[in-house]
Design a protein around this motif. Structure first.
Motif, mmCIF file in Angstrom:
data_model
loop_
_atom_site.group_PDB
_atom_site.id
_atom_site.type_symbol
_atom_site.label_atom_id
_atom_site.label_comp_id
_atom_site.label_asym_id
_atom_site.label_seq_id
_atom_site.Cartn_x
_atom_site.Cartn_y
_atom_site.Cartn_z
ATOM 1 N N VAL A 12 0.830 -1.200 0.000
ATOM 2 C CA VAL A 12 0.000 0.000 0.000
ATOM 3 C C VAL A 12 0.865 1.250 0.000
ATOM 4 N N ALA A 13 2.070 1.140 0.573
ATOM 5 C CA ALA A 13 2.940 2.315 0.700
ATOM 6 C C ALA A 13 3.359 2.861 -0.667
ATOM 7 N N ASN A 14 3.466 1.976 -1.673
ATOM 8 C CA ASN A 14 3.816 2.435 -3.018
ATOM 9 C C ASN A 14 2.520 2.762 -3.762
ATOM 10 N N GLU A 15 2.079 3.997 -3.592
ATOM 11 C CA GLU A 15 0.736 4.319 -4.061
ATOM 12 C C GLU A 15 0.528 4.183 -5.563
ATOM 13 N N PRO A 16 1.427 4.720 -6.385
ATOM 14 C CA PRO A 16 1.188 4.586 -7.834
ATOM 15 C C PRO A 16 1.115 3.120 -8.261
ATOM 16 N N ARG A 17 1.939 2.285 -7.663
ATOM 17 C CA ARG A 17 1.942 0.882 -8.037
ATOM 18 C C ARG A 17 0.669 0.176 -7.572
ATOM 19 N N ALA A 18 0.247 0.495 -6.357
ATOM 20 C CA ALA A 18 -0.992 -0.095 -5.844
ATOM 21 C C ALA A 18 -2.166 0.306 -6.739
ATOM 22 N N HIS A 19 -2.130 1.553 -7.194
ATOM 23 C CA HIS A 19 -3.190 2.051 -8.060
ATOM 24 C C HIS A 19 -3.168 1.309 -9.400
ATOM 25 N N TRP A 20 -1.969 1.106 -9.916
ATOM 26 C CA TRP A 20 -1.802 0.389 -11.184
ATOM 27 C C TRP A 20 -2.324 -1.053 -11.064
ATOM 28 N N HIS A 21 -2.004 -1.709 -9.947
ATOM 29 C CA HIS A 21 -2.456 -3.070 -9.674
ATOM 30 C C HIS A 21 -3.980 -3.126 -9.650
ATOM 31 N N ASP A 22 -4.550 -2.188 -8.938
ATOM 32 C CA ASP A 22 -6.000 -2.061 -8.836
ATOM 33 C C ASP A 22 -6.621 -1.980 -10.228
ATOM 34 N N GLU A 23 -6.054 -1.123 -11.073
ATOM 35 C CA GLU A 23 -6.629 -0.933 -12.408
ATOM 36 C C GLU A 23 -6.436 -2.148 -13.312
ATOM 37 N N SER A 24 -5.277 -2.821 -13.197
ATOM 38 C CA SER A 24 -5.029 -4.014 -14.011
ATOM 39 C C SER A 24 -6.107 -5.055 -13.751
ATOM 40 N N LEU A 25 -6.432 -5.253 -12.480
ATOM 41 C CA LEU A 25 -7.409 -6.286 -12.147
ATOM 42 C C LEU A 25 -8.814 -5.866 -12.508
ATOM 43 N N TRP A 26 -9.086 -4.581 -12.378
ATOM 44 C CA TRP A 26 -10.421 -4.112 -12.750
ATOM 45 C C TRP A 26 -10.644 -4.301 -14.245
ATOM 46 N N PHE A 27 -9.587 -4.132 -15.020
ATOM 47 C CA PHE A 27 -9.630 -4.362 -16.454
ATOM 48 C C PHE A 27 -10.091 -5.799 -16.746
ATOM 49 N N VAL A 28 -9.579 -6.760 -15.978
ATOM 50 C CA VAL A 28 -9.975 -8.156 -16.174
ATOM 51 C C VAL A 28 -11.442 -8.350 -15.775
ATOM 52 N N ARG A 29 -11.828 -7.689 -14.710
ATOM 53 C CA ARG A 29 -13.216 -7.787 -14.250
ATOM 54 C C ARG A 29 -14.167 -7.251 -15.330
ATOM 55 N N VAL A 30 -13.781 -6.143 -15.962
ATOM 56 C CA VAL A 30 -14.629 -5.560 -16.998
ATOM 57 C C VAL A 30 -14.748 -6.519 -18.190
ATOM 58 N N LYS A 31 -13.628 -7.166 -18.523
ATOM 59 C CA LYS A 31 -13.682 -8.147 -19.622
ATOM 60 C C LYS A 31 -14.639 -9.280 -19.276
ATOM 61 N N ARG A 32 -14.606 -9.684 -18.018
ATOM 62 C CA ARG A 32 -15.510 -10.747 -17.554
ATOM 63 C C ARG A 32 -16.973 -10.321 -17.745
ATOM 64 N N ASP A 33 -17.274 -9.092 -17.377
ATOM 65 C CA ASP A 33 -18.654 -8.608 -17.510
ATOM 66 C C ASP A 33 -19.105 -8.646 -18.963
ATOM 67 N N ARG A 34 -18.191 -8.237 -19.836
ATOM 68 C CA ARG A 34 -18.531 -8.184 -21.251
ATOM 69 C C ARG A 34 -18.844 -9.592 -21.770
ATOM 70 N N GLN A 35 -18.042 -10.570 -21.378
ATOM 71 C CA GLN A 35 -18.267 -11.952 -21.814
ATOM 72 C C GLN A 35 -19.541 -12.531 -21.221
ATOM 73 N N ALA A 36 -19.761 -12.243 -19.937
ATOM 74 C CA ALA A 36 -20.962 -12.788 -19.283
ATOM 75 C C ALA A 36 -22.203 -12.272 -19.991
ATOM 76 N N ALA A 37 -22.131 -11.032 -20.468
ATOM 77 C CA ALA A 37 -23.292 -10.425 -21.112
ATOM 78 C C ALA A 37 -23.617 -11.061 -22.463
ATOM 79 N N THR A 38 -22.679 -11.813 -23.041
ATOM 80 C CA THR A 38 -22.974 -12.447 -24.324
ATOM 81 C C THR A 38 -23.781 -13.736 -24.157
#
Ligand code: SF4
Lengths: 454, 198
Positions: A12-38
């Protein structure tokens, strides 16, 4: 053992990296939503998958016996291991019997759970993890930080540096395509030099006696079609009754995991290579016990898709290593303390209980309910740290008495704004480490309500 | 260490003792069907990094194959499609390691699945060396256009799992996203996957 919050502190102390990690995984979650919707029947699929698992768990012993019978008829050797140590010993014996010194492995969380690699290495076997992400963390002598995306915590520059040292790639090169190509060359050599291949098992089919392995890279297929010996390690819960049940899970797995319609390779093994040998090691390692625990047995339905991690606001912001257990995230926070409540007792608290995990889980495990139940369980058994117990006790006392509650509220409203900052945000207020308390209102809700004309 | 038989019995016994009440096995839900499954298959395949071609007849199939860049550039071609012979004698290979360096494999698929772009390739379609489908640098799969099913549920109703044996659903080329979630085609297996429907 350090608790989750402490272990997460460096991440958590490395804020930019933690933020980047957060976004990388959210990107995968969004892809999941798109596939589930098909898939219009998505919710029906989830309910069906959940019901198939519930049924299978209610007859687990029968299905395992059926699997063993059919697998044996297919020419597969079936072994049983009560725990990790027995599993490792069985694998080593198979390797020793054939004079195997070089083993290639595809992804298997079970072998991580059993700590197979260090055991085999101590016995003189060269073990190569062949999933790219797993190979990367193996080279760094780290465990995977995610069950589907083992190196999700690393930046391409980190991997470029690692490959420069280990594989002689150009210094400073960090293009994923270039690095993947280098790994392909390196691992092809390992595949061609291997004497045996070990895989995990995504599904085992009782009625046909075969196992199914899903990968995108093709590493499980290389590892099982070049060397003559194939060892597959499976947890007892991987069994499905029939091929038609398998269809349901395959429709859910990759969509939930990485937002793909299916993995590139879905390989069905119903016997050894001609002239080779195939072994399946069935591992219990505490699962039969969990089966008897009403509140938590549903965690055995998990198909290890990782969706609950990708969506979890705590996982995304604290990283896989903060959990300190083989499987991180919401499901790991149930599996870990089931295994060892003293060591992993802080994990059920590493959750906001927002329920997002439960919403995405393809087999409908009620993850956040189980996490809450686990907190109660741990409290009852006395595993909570004294600070938590004490503050809960105080809170209980205050909430039980109207006068204490009113007085407490008044004190907060009048005194808090006057207190020096150092006093409010001292080390006794971990909540305030990265957060600001809201400004205190002048009046309580009760006062406001009294003033309202009826 | 106890003998495997003992562990087996211990595990099964514990499982029976702890088994929850019997729950019914559900029926599968109604699964999606597409107006034109072949078209949908082609689109899904493109989405997973593969390429789709339609041939009108055997002669056109030869033509389409010949026009592929992966075919033109290939030196060593292995095929298990009788009408499209390669130049590597698979029967003559003594072990799977000799497959390394094959540029293109041409293999028949039994059927394809519209919902996920997968083609079912049973082990018997792979010739004497199973590794061919994953070790070749590029892949061409040949299917009959009429064999495209709508979804995986339908696929498994038709599927005849060979026992003992092997079978694989292949959906597009080998890929990885393990470095910063950037998709890279060509991890360990085929760098490209072209499906030609006849
Ligand atoms: S608990 Fe559910 S969402 Fe999490 S990994 Fe397991 S199957 Fe996937």
């Amino acid at each position: 053992m350090k608790g989750h919050a402490e272990s997460a502190a460096p991440f958590v102390a490395n804020e930019p990296r933690a933020h980047w990690h957060d976004e990388s995984l959210w990107f995968v979650r969004v892809k999941r939503d798109r596939q589930a919707a098909t898939v219009p029947e998505w919710e029906d699929l989830r309910s069906t998958a959940s019901a198939i698992k519930a049924h299978t768990l209610s007859r687990l012993a029968d299905y395992l016996e059926e699997f063993e019978r059919n697998a044996t008829a297919n020419g597969i050797h079936v072994h049983w291991a009560r725990d990790g140590a027995e599993h490792n010993a069985i694998v080593l014996k198979i390797l020793n019997d054939h004079g195997v010194k070089r083993l290639v492995k595809s992804k298997s969380m079970l072998t991580e759970e059993c700590h197979l690699n260090p055991y085999l290495e101590a016995h003189g076997i060269e073990v190569t993890d062949t999933d790219l992400g797993e190979r990367i963390v193996q080279m760094r002598k780290e465990p995977p930080s995610h069950i589907v995306l083992p190196a999700i915590h690393l930046k391409k520059e980190d991997i470029g540096e690692l490959f420069h040292i280990q594989l002689g790639t150009e210094k400073g090169a960090s293009d994923p395509k270039y690095l993947t190509e280098a790994a392909r060359g390196h691992l092809r050599e390992r595949f061609l030099g291997a004497q045996a291949g070990l895989t995990g098992v995504n599904f085992a089919i009782a009625s046909t006696g075969g196992v199914v392995v899903c990968t995108n890279e093709g590493n499980a297929d290389m590892g099982t079609s070049l060397p003559p010996i194939h060892i597959a390690s499976m947890g007892v819960e991987k069994i499905v009754p029939r091929p038609r049940d398998l269809a349901i899970f395959l429709r859910l797995l990759a969509r939930s995991a990485t937002g793909q319609p299916v993995t590139t390779y879905t390989s069905h093994f119903h016997g050894p290579l001609p002239g080779g040998e195939m072994h399946v090691v069935i591992v219990d390692n505490g699962r039969a016990r969990i089966l008897g625990e009403e509140a938590f047995r549903r965690s055995l339905s998990c198909i290890r898709c990782g969706a609950c991690m990708n969506t979890c606001p705590v996982y995304r912001r604290s990283g896989g290593y903060s959990y300190g257990y083989t499987v991180p995230g919401p499901i790991g926070s149930i599996l870990g303390p089931q295994r060892d409540p003293a060591a992993y007792g802080s994990l059920p608290f590493a959750s906001s209980l927002c329920g997002s995990c439960t919403d995405v889980c393809p087999v409908k495990i009620d993850l956040h309910h189980e996490l809450l139940a686990f907190r109660q369980e741990l409290a009852k058994k006395g595993y909570l740290p004294w600070q938590k117990r004490f503050s809960m006790w105080v809170m209980g006392q205050v909430l039980a008495r109207k006068w204490a509650f009113l007085l407490g509220g008044r004190l907060m409203r009048t005194l808090m704004p006057l207190l020096p900052r150092a006093l409010v945000y001292g080390p006794w207020n971990p909540w305030g480490k990265q957060r600001e308390l809201p400004p205190m209102p002048r009046e309580s809700f009760r006062d406001l309500l009294k003033k309202e004309p009826r | 260490m106890a003998t495997p038989t003992t562990s087996r019995d211990t595990i099964l016994k514990a499982m029976r003792a702890n088994a929850p009440q019997l729950r019914p096995l559900p029926d599968p839900p109604q699964a999606i069907v597409y107006p034109n499954p072949l078209e949908h298959f082609a689109a899904t395949l493109a989405g997973v990094g593969g390429r789709f071609l339609k041939a009108t007849d055997e002669a056109d199939l030869q033509l389409q194959l010949g026009s592929l860049e992966v075919f033109q550039r290939a030196t060593r071609i292995a095929s298990t499609v009788p009408s499209l012979p390669g130049n590597v004698d698979l029967e003559a290979l003594k072990n799977p390691h000799e497959l390394e360096g094959i540029d293109l494999a041409i293999l028949p698929g039994d059927f394809a699945v519209a919902e996920n772009g997968a083609v079912w390739v049973p082990g018997t379609n792979l010739g004497p060396q199973r590794a061919i489908f994953v070790i070749a640098q590029h892949l061409v799969l040949v299917i009959q256009a009429s064999t495209v099913v709508h979804n995986m549920q339908q696929a498994y109703e038709n599927l005849n799992l060979q026992r003992p044996g092997f079978g694989v659903f292949i959906s597009g080329p080998s890929k990885t996203a393990d470095i910063e979630q950037s998709l890279v085609i060509g991890a360990h297996g085929a760098r490209s996957c072209t499906v030609i429907a006849l």
